[in-house]
Design an enzyme around this catalytic site. Structure first.
Site, PDB file in Angstrom:
ATOM      1  N   ARG A  37       0.860  -1.263   0.025  1.00 21.52           N
ATOM      2  CA  ARG A  37       0.126  -0.186   0.020  1.00 21.52           C
ATOM      3  C   ARG A  37       0.763   1.035  -0.046  1.00 21.52           C
ATOM      4  O   ARG A  37       0.393   2.320  -0.680  1.00 21.52           O
ATOM      5  CB  ARG A  37      -0.851  -0.153   1.129  1.00 21.52           C
ATOM      6  CG  ARG A  37      -2.140  -0.943   1.074  1.00 21.52           C
ATOM      7  CD  ARG A  37      -3.096  -1.073   2.097  1.00 21.52           C
ATOM      8  NE  ARG A  37      -4.198  -1.489   2.076  1.00 21.52           N
ATOM      9  CZ  ARG A  37      -5.148  -1.723   2.870  1.00 21.52           C
ATOM     10  NH1 ARG A  37      -4.936  -1.591   4.150  1.00 21.52           N
ATOM     11  NH2 ARG A  37      -6.545  -2.401   2.445  1.00 21.52           N
ATOM     12  N   LYS A 195     -15.797 -18.013   5.848  1.00 25.69           N
ATOM     13  CA  LYS A 195     -17.176 -17.999   6.251  1.00 25.69           C
ATOM     14  C   LYS A 195     -18.002 -17.541   5.240  1.00 25.69           C
ATOM     15  O   LYS A 195     -17.891 -16.409   4.638  1.00 25.69           O
ATOM     16  CB  LYS A 195     -17.606 -17.189   7.624  1.00 25.69           C
ATOM     17  CG  LYS A 195     -16.990 -17.885   8.587  1.00 25.69           C
ATOM     18  CD  LYS A 195     -17.040 -16.983   9.917  1.00 25.69           C
ATOM     19  CE  LYS A 195     -17.112 -17.680  11.274  1.00 25.69           C
ATOM     20  NZ  LYS A 195     -17.324 -16.955  12.308  1.00 25.69           N
ATOM     21  N   GLY A 348      -6.369  -9.091   1.693  1.00 21.99           N
ATOM     22  CA  GLY A 348      -5.228  -9.437   1.967  1.00 21.99           C
ATOM     23  C   GLY A 348      -4.695 -10.801   1.749  1.00 21.99           C
ATOM     24  O   GLY A 348      -3.559 -11.060   1.328  1.00 21.99           O
ATOM     25  N   GLY A 371     -11.926  -4.753   2.311  1.00 21.96           N
ATOM     26  CA  GLY A 371     -13.474  -4.553   2.447  1.00 21.96           C
ATOM     27  C   GLY A 371     -13.986  -3.642   1.447  1.00 21.96           C
ATOM     28  O   GLY A 371     -15.209  -3.843   0.839  1.00 21.96           O
TER      29      GLY A 371
HETATM   30  C1  3PG Z   1      -8.381  -2.038   5.306  1.00 22.06           C
HETATM   31  O1  3PG Z   1      -7.381  -2.420   5.755  1.00 22.06           O
HETATM   32  O2  3PG Z   1      -9.244  -2.804   4.865  1.00 22.06           O
HETATM   33  C2  3PG Z   1      -8.625  -0.658   5.124  1.00 22.06           C
HETATM   34  O3  3PG Z   1      -7.504   0.053   5.352  1.00 22.06           O
HETATM   35  C3  3PG Z   1      -9.796  -0.119   6.124  1.00 22.06           C
HETATM   36  O4  3PG Z   1      -9.595  -0.309   7.529  1.00 22.06           O
HETATM   37  P1  3PG Z   1     -10.591  -0.414   8.641  1.00 22.06           P
HETATM   38  O5  3PG Z   1     -11.387  -1.618   8.347  1.00 22.06           O
HETATM   39  O6  3PG Z   1     -10.166  -0.302   9.747  1.00 22.06           O
HETATM   40  O7  3PG Z   1     -11.522   0.801   8.149  1.00 22.06           O
END
Ligand code: 3PG
Ligand code: MG
Length: 395
Positions: A37, A195, A348, A371
């Protein structure tokens, strides 16, 4: 989608505020374990510097308590890595929301973890107005955080004189739009992971869009149960077999497939030492865990992927962190890499698998998001993108 782009704007002498997503994994001692990132954020920062802007960069790191900067939440190691990568100093500024710090054209500072500012998480207007006053141009280059409506990702974009997307944000949106809006067909999604419950909405949304759906990991176990198969003591969510059936029906009605494993790799326990046994899926014993797909299933799935026009991939097919359960994810990674399809991968674990198998160069686009990637695939409007569009439309 229409929004202003950093690369189209005059920046000389301007104060440019870049909201990046530098939320990278760290070990217990705070060392950065994976810096994709940070590297992905370089083009936006470099562009602004080269154009003669005074550059401020911030990000969240973790989920700190607002109003309290603990050393574990500090961007200090991130600023250090950024300085190495840019080959220039990147001073770290604390308590910055009210200003009172200096940055000259052609220089860059890092503003400490924005989630430590009171009001950040709640998208607070007063905080956003103060931060917006620090800049002439607000840049959102944090696609990984685009699903969060927080002060630096959302409200600030309302009040800054100019609000635009950075090059990473623009590239992510373009790649995902290409994969979803007019995909070359067949469009195949691979959704793995533990899940069904955490990915139910995405599975349901994808079922309507894709031609075929490959499920993997614990998610596949719930689908196997739904199909009447045996899974022993594998991780699954029996209460969601009804949802799994619906998803399979939607795809089959369109003439597509949700291929379930015909052979699997099992063990009596999940551990690095566990002894792996490959067997037909129908022979899974009551005391066994399914931890990977078998070689026959890998070949079937690879055959399906060979003819794909577009592939969207999120989530591993097995416990690839342990070599004896890595075969399935490796085979699928290679099939995606070898396919002529436009492929896009995110999340990830998926990116970790891609790097582990050394195929990053052969994926069409690798998203930096987890997310946000999933919510974009679901077809949700991401607040950070929506506000940039609204600003562009109001011009
Ligand atoms: C992530 O790692 O998915 C993003 O940086 C968002 O982080 P967060 O889920 O803590 O908002
Ligand atoms: Mg996270």
């Amino acid at each position: 989608m229409t929004f202003l782009r950093l690369t189209d704007l005059p920046l000389a002498g301007k104060r440019v505020f870049i909201r990046a997503d530098l939320n990278v994994p760290q070990d217990a001692a705070g060392n950065i374990t994976e810096d994709t990132r940070i590297r992905a954020s370089l083009p936006g920062i470099q562009h602004a510097l080269m154009a003669g802007a005074a550059v401020m960069v911030t990000s969240h790191l973790g989920r700190p308590t607002e109003g309290k900067l603990e050393s574990a939440d500090s961007l200090a190691p991130i600023a250090e890595r950024l300085a190495q990568l840019l080959g220039r100093p990147v001073p770290l500024v604390r308590n910055w929301a009210d200003g009172g710090f200096q940055v000259k054209p052609g220089e860059v500072v890092m503003l400490e973890n924005c989630r430590v500012n009171k009001g950040e998480k709640k998208d607070d207007e007063a905080l956003a107005r103060k931060m917006a006053a620090l800049c002439d141009v607000y840049v959102n280059d944090a696609f990984g955080t685009a699903h969060r409506a927080e002060a630096t990702t959302h409200a600030m974009a309302k009040f800054a004189p100019v609000a635009c997307a950075g090059p990473l944000m623009a590239a992510e949106i373009e790649a995902l739009t290409r994969a979803l809006e007019k995909p070359a067909r067949p469009l195949i999604a691979i959704v793995g992971g533990a899940k069904v419950s955490t990915k139910l909405t995405i599975l349901a949304a994808l079922a309507r869009k894709v031609d075929h759906l490959i499920v993997g990991g614990g998610i596949a176990n719930t689908f196997i149960l739904a199909g009447g198969g045996a899974i022993g003591k594998s991780l699954a969510e029996p209460e969601l077999t009804g949802e799994a059936k619906k998803i399979m029906e939607i795809i089959r009605e369109k003439g597509g497939e949700v291929p379930l494993p015909t052979d699997v790799v099992c063990a009596k326990e999940l551990s690095a030492q566990a002894r792996a046994v490959t067997k037909p899926a129908k022979d899974v014993g009551a005391d066994e865990l399914i931890l990977d797909i078998g070689p026959e299933t890998s070949r079937t799935l690879a055959g399906l992927l060979e003819h794909a026009g577009t592939i969207v991939w999120n989530g591993p097919l097995g416990v690839f962190e342990f070599e004896q359960f890595a075969q399935g994810t490796r085979a699928i990674a290679r099939a995606v890499a070898g396919s002529k399809a436009f492929s896009i991968a995110g999340g990830g674990e998926t990116v970790a698998a891609i790097n582990q198998f050394g195929i990053a160069g052969e994926i069409g686009y690798i998203s930096t998001a987890g997310g946000a990637f999933l919510e974009f695939l679901e077809g949700k409007k991401l607040p950070a993108i929506e506000i940039l569009e609204q600003r562009a439309a109001a011009q």
